[in-house]
Design a protein around this motif. Structure first.
Motif, PDB file in Angstrom:
ATOM      1  N   UNK A  82      20.572 -21.963 -30.039  1.00 30.22           N
ATOM      2  CA  UNK A  82      19.908 -22.837 -29.505  1.00 30.22           C
ATOM      3  C   UNK A  82      18.454 -22.807 -29.498  1.00 30.22           C
ATOM      4  N   UNK A  83      18.030 -21.539 -29.111  1.00 26.14           N
ATOM      5  CA  UNK A  83      16.601 -21.046 -28.753  1.00 26.14           C
ATOM      6  C   UNK A  83      15.881 -20.161 -29.982  1.00 26.14           C
ATOM      7  N   UNK A  84      16.795 -19.827 -30.823  1.00 29.66           N
ATOM      8  CA  UNK A  84      16.345 -19.061 -31.939  1.00 29.66           C
ATOM      9  C   UNK A  84      15.573 -17.739 -31.480  1.00 29.66           C
ATOM     10  N   UNK A  85      16.514 -17.115 -30.769  1.00 27.59           N
ATOM     11  CA  UNK A  85      16.100 -15.684 -30.116  1.00 27.59           C
ATOM     12  C   UNK A  85      16.972 -14.740 -30.675  1.00 27.59           C
ATOM     13  N   UNK A  86      16.468 -13.226 -30.430  1.00 30.02           N
ATOM     14  CA  UNK A  86      17.343 -12.185 -30.742  1.00 30.02           C
ATOM     15  C   UNK A  86      18.470 -11.871 -29.593  1.00 30.02           C
ATOM     16  N   UNK A  87      19.495 -11.649 -29.865  1.00 35.31           N
ATOM     17  CA  UNK A  87      20.575 -11.251 -28.774  1.00 35.31           C
ATOM     18  C   UNK A  87      19.975 -10.398 -27.886  1.00 35.31           C
ATOM     19  N   UNK A  88      19.310  -9.379 -28.237  1.00 33.89           N
ATOM     20  CA  UNK A  88      18.914  -8.440 -27.119  1.00 33.89           C
ATOM     21  C   UNK A  88      17.811  -8.813 -26.429  1.00 33.89           C
ATOM     22  N   UNK A 112      19.941 -29.704 -25.538  1.00 32.82           N
ATOM     23  CA  UNK A 112      20.663 -29.173 -26.581  1.00 32.82           C
ATOM     24  C   UNK A 112      21.640 -27.922 -26.200  1.00 32.82           C
ATOM     25  N   UNK A 113      21.216 -27.180 -25.305  1.00 31.52           N
ATOM     26  CA  UNK A 113      21.954 -26.217 -24.843  1.00 31.52           C
ATOM     27  C   UNK A 113      23.408 -26.586 -24.184  1.00 31.52           C
ATOM     28  N   UNK A 114      23.426 -27.740 -23.366  1.00 32.39           N
ATOM     29  CA  UNK A 114      24.411 -28.589 -22.866  1.00 32.39           C
ATOM     30  C   UNK A 114      25.396 -29.197 -23.983  1.00 32.39           C
ATOM     31  N   UNK A 148      22.680 -38.866 -23.370  1.00 29.93           N
ATOM     32  CA  UNK A 148      21.384 -38.473 -23.651  1.00 29.93           C
ATOM     33  C   UNK A 148      20.981 -38.127 -24.839  1.00 29.93           C
ATOM     34  N   UNK A 149      21.739 -38.167 -25.695  1.00 27.12           N
ATOM     35  CA  UNK A 149      21.409 -37.780 -27.276  1.00 27.12           C
ATOM     36  C   UNK A 149      22.541 -37.687 -28.234  1.00 27.12           C
ATOM     37  N   UNK A 150      22.186 -37.172 -29.115  1.00 32.04           N
ATOM     38  CA  UNK A 150      23.224 -37.070 -30.114  1.00 32.04           C
ATOM     39  C   UNK A 150      22.843 -35.753 -31.180  1.00 32.04           C
ATOM     40  N   UNK A 151      23.775 -35.216 -31.975  1.00 31.94           N
ATOM     41  CA  UNK A 151      23.413 -33.999 -32.703  1.00 31.94           C
ATOM     42  C   UNK A 151      24.106 -34.447 -34.347  1.00 31.94           C
ATOM     43  N   UNK A 162      20.755 -28.994 -42.694  1.00 34.12           N
ATOM     44  CA  UNK A 162      19.802 -29.001 -41.397  1.00 34.12           C
ATOM     45  C   UNK A 162      20.728 -29.438 -40.398  1.00 34.12           C
ATOM     46  N   UNK A 163      20.226 -29.030 -39.274  1.00 31.36           N
ATOM     47  CA  UNK A 163      20.997 -29.649 -38.068  1.00 31.36           C
ATOM     48  C   UNK A 163      19.972 -30.224 -37.229  1.00 31.36           C
ATOM     49  N   UNK A 164      20.224 -31.356 -36.901  1.00 30.08           N
ATOM     50  CA  UNK A 164      19.225 -32.257 -36.261  1.00 30.08           C
ATOM     51  C   UNK A 164      19.585 -32.713 -34.936  1.00 30.08           C
ATOM     52  N   UNK A 165      18.637 -32.675 -33.869  1.00 32.60           N
ATOM     53  CA  UNK A 165      18.980 -32.997 -32.444  1.00 32.60           C
ATOM     54  C   UNK A 165      18.418 -34.253 -32.167  1.00 32.60           C
ATOM     55  N   UNK A 166      18.956 -35.299 -31.704  1.00 28.92           N
ATOM     56  CA  UNK A 166      18.213 -36.531 -31.277  1.00 28.92           C
ATOM     57  C   UNK A 166      18.397 -36.610 -29.953  1.00 28.92           C
ATOM     58  N   UNK A 167      17.353 -37.193 -29.166  1.00 29.06           N
ATOM     59  CA  UNK A 167      17.290 -37.496 -27.634  1.00 29.06           C
ATOM     60  C   UNK A 167      17.301 -39.144 -27.542  1.00 29.06           C
ATOM     61  N   UNK A 168      18.036 -39.400 -26.460  1.00 27.59           N
ATOM     62  CA  UNK A 168      17.750 -40.877 -26.092  1.00 27.59           C
ATOM     63  C   UNK A 168      16.711 -41.117 -25.173  1.00 27.59           C
ATOM     64  N   UNK A 169      15.549 -41.664 -25.254  1.00 30.69           N
ATOM     65  CA  UNK A 169      14.469 -41.172 -24.717  1.00 30.69           C
ATOM     66  C   UNK A 169      14.507 -41.636 -23.308  1.00 30.69           C
TER      67      UNK A 169
END
Lengths: 133, 164
Positions: free
Chosen positions: A18-24, A45-47, B100-103, B118-125
Motif C-alpha cells: 500500500x505504501x511502497x516501502x521496504x519491508x525492513x 487503501x490499507x483498509x 468509501x471507494x473502489x479499487x 495498473x491498479x487504481x484506487x478511487x475514493x468517493x469524495x
C-alpha cells in the motif's frame, strides 16, 4: 490458528504494497502516518487491502471512530481530548496503545495511535471473531 | 482541450468489468512536446484513460450517486511505448467496492498484447471526506462524461444484456 506473528507479517506485507516501502522499514511500533508516511487516502487503501488479504469486513467506524473528529467540547476542547473524550477513544480503539498519547492527548497526534502492531491486533481479533483464526 | 481520454466503450458489465478503446491520433497536441521529433503518448495520459474507464465502471455500480475521484495509483507497469496510429484497449475489472471507494485493476492492450497494467484506487469524495461539503451536484459525472456513459449503456445492452 494464525499466530500474532503470522498476522503481523501479513499486515506488514500489506503495508509494503500500500505504501511502497521496504519491508525492513516496518517495525511493530512504527506509526503509519508518522513513521511510514501514510496519508489519509492511504488509510482507506490499507483498509481495502486488509479486507481482501484476510477476507474480513472492516466497518469504517471500527478503525476511524467518529469521536476522533467530534465537535462536542465535552470530548475535545482546544485541540485536546478531555478525560471523557479519551475514555471514549479508548473504548473505540481497544487495540491501540495509549501510554504515550495519554500524556499529551492532542487531536493532531491522534494518528500516532495507529501502529503496525495495533493494526495486527485489530485484524487478529477480527479473525478470531469470524472463526478464521 | 477536452479531457476525455477514451473514445468509446465496447463492453460493459455492471459492477464487474468494462472495456473501452482509445485511438491515438497524431493530431493530439501533446505529441508536439512529448517529444519533439519523437512523438510518444505520455504514460500519464494512458493512465488517465484507464482511470476514466475504471472510474465510470465504479461510478455506474452506484448509479453515479458518488463523486468518484482518482485516489491513488499504487502500481503501474509499462512494457512499451505508445505511438500515434495505434488503438489501445482499456480493460478494467472492479476488484473491491465499499461505501468509501473502489479499487480496479486494469490492462492496456495493443493488438491483443498487454502493454501496460495498473491498479487504481478511487475514493468517493463525500464518503471519504465527510466533513467537507461539495454540494449536491455531481461534478465528476457531467458534461463530456455523459456521452460516454450513454455509450457504456449501449455497450452493456449489446454485449451483456446489462441495461445500466
Amino acid at each position: 490458528m494464525a499466530s500474532h506473528e503470522d498476522v503481523l507479517r501479513k499486515v506488514s506485507s500489506t503495508l509494503v504494497e500500500a505504501l511502497n516501502i521496504d519491508e525492513d522499514e516496518i517495525k511493530p511500533a512504527s506509526t503509519l502516518a508518522g513513521d511510514l508516511g501514510a496519508e489519509s487516502i492511504d488509510f482507506l487503501d490499507i483498509v481495502f487491502r486488509l479486507e481482501r488479504e484476510f477476507g474480513i469486513k472492516i466497518p469504517r467506524e471500527e478503525l476511524f471512530p467518529e469521536v476522533a473528529q467530534t465537535s462536542d467540547i465535552e470530548l475535545l476542547r482546544d485541540g485536546k481530548y478531555t478525560a471523557k473524550g479519551l475514555a471514549e477513544l479508548k473504548k473505540s480503539l481497544p487495540f491501540a496503545n495509549f501510554d504515550d498519547f495519554e500524556k499529551n492527548p492532542e487531536a493532531a497526534l491522534f494518528g500516532n495511535l495507529f501502529t503496525v502492531d495495533m493494526i495486527a491486533r485489530f485484524v487478529q481479533d477480527k479473525l478470531v471473531r469470524s472463526g478464521k483464526a | 482541450m477536452r479531457w476525455i481520454w477514451i473514445d468509446r466503450f465496447v463492453e460493459f458489465e455492471s459492477g464487474k468489468r468494462a472495456k473501452a478503446v482509445k485511438n491515438l491520433s497524431a493530431a493530439e497536441d501533446h505529441y508536439a512536446q512529448h517529444f519533439p521529433g519523437y512523438p510518444v503518448m505520455p504514460a500519464t495520459l494512458i493512465l488517465e484513460g484507464l482511470a476514466q474507464t475504471g472510474g465510470i465502471l465504479a461510478g455506474e455500480a452506484n448509479a453515479f450517486r458518488e463523486k468518484v475521484v482518482l485516489g491513488k495509483i499504487n502500481k503501474a507497469r509499462f512494457s512499451r511505448e505508445f505511438l500515434a496510429g495505434e488503438t489501445l484497449e482499456y480493460e478494467v475489472e472492479l476488484v473491491h467496492m465499499r461505501p468509501e471507494g473502489a479499487t480496479v485493476v486494469g490492462k492496456v492492450l495493443v493488438e491483443g498484447e498487454v502493454a501496460a497494467e495498473a491498479e487504481i484506487f478511487f475514493a468517493h469524495l463525500d464518503q471519504s471526506r465527510s466533513k467537507q461539503a461539495f454540494g449536491e451536484s455531481n461534478f465528476v459525472f457531467t458534461g463530456e462524461m455523459k456521452h460516454l456513459l450513454d455509450q457504456a449503456r449501449r455497450a452493456g445492452a449489446t454485449n451483456h444484456g446489462t441495461v445500466v
